[in-house]
Design an enzyme around this catalytic site. Sequence first.
Site, PDB file in Angstrom:
ATOM      1  N   SER A  55       0.151  -1.561   0.242  1.00 38.23           N
ATOM      2  CA  SER A  55       0.217   0.213  -0.122  1.00 38.23           C
ATOM      3  C   SER A  55       0.600   0.486  -0.305  1.00 38.23           C
ATOM      4  O   SER A  55       2.194   1.280   0.293  1.00 38.23           O
ATOM      5  CB  SER A  55      -0.805  -0.093   1.769  1.00 38.23           C
ATOM      6  N   LYS A  97       2.437  -2.164   6.674  1.00 38.22           N
ATOM      7  CA  LYS A  97       2.401  -2.589   5.582  1.00 38.22           C
ATOM      8  C   LYS A  97       4.018  -2.405   5.240  1.00 38.22           C
ATOM      9  O   LYS A  97       4.894  -2.556   4.700  1.00 38.22           O
ATOM     10  CB  LYS A  97       1.503  -1.620   4.457  1.00 38.22           C
ATOM     11  N   TYR A 133      -2.281  -1.207  10.477  1.00 33.85           N
ATOM     12  CA  TYR A 133      -2.496  -1.112   9.371  1.00 33.85           C
ATOM     13  C   TYR A 133      -1.391  -0.846   8.649  1.00 33.85           C
ATOM     14  O   TYR A 133      -0.296  -1.249   7.596  1.00 33.85           O
ATOM     15  CB  TYR A 133      -3.515  -0.507   8.155  1.00 33.85           C
TER      16      TYR A 133
END
Length: 254
Positions: free
Chosen positions: A146, A163, A159
Amino acid sequence: MSLPRTPSFRLGGKRALVTGASSGIGRAAAVALAEAGAEVTLVARSVQPLNALAEEMAAEGLTARTRPLDITDIAATEAAVEAEGPFDVLVNSAGLARHAPATETELADYDAVMAVNLRAAHFLTRAVAKGLMAAGKPGSLINISSQMGHVGGPNRSVYAASKHALEGMTKAMAIEWGPAGIRVNTLCPTFIRTPLGEQTLQNPQARDWVLSKIKLGRVGEVEDIMGGVVFLASGASALVTGTHLLIDGGWTAE
């Protein structure tokens, strides 16, 4: 003097494994690889969406088979890859997001996100690489990361951490497996209009924030990632490993 020739983007004769294939980016990646000539194995937990996708692809003359699997079950995943591989291409698109302010992060949410985005990704990528090395074959392993693997954002501490860690893991694996001809890269989308992306985009304030960051002025569609997947999977990217392909509309240009 003969002219140089563009390396082929075709994937005929290649076998590809795509996780998270039942929807969103994984679904689009599976179609893209099949359109380029690969035989694609579709992986997700839910059987019905996988079967529906395989039927749609078959109706278009594309080759796909289904393999219902929860990749957080490491033993089952490793056994499946060993039994059904080797796979020339991996697109690991399975992902999870549970957004909250860092001060309100629940332990269960932290563990769930890391279990999918990092732990499962590590052991799945390793399993595919081991199969390739045992067969003496090169390959291309692609982890869907991402833009949040390169920047931060509100309510995304967990999150983004998963990543960023995925980016580091990918670089380390690329260094280790390069001598075997195995390339490992990440593809890093901005907000894409998928069921996962809609968690943010349905909130008007959050959507305005997203659009203010994307220099091209729009959120992504799944079609925006399909060419990048084929590029990283194919011989057109033969000297590309240990890096990332940002498909972010200019978000990280700042």
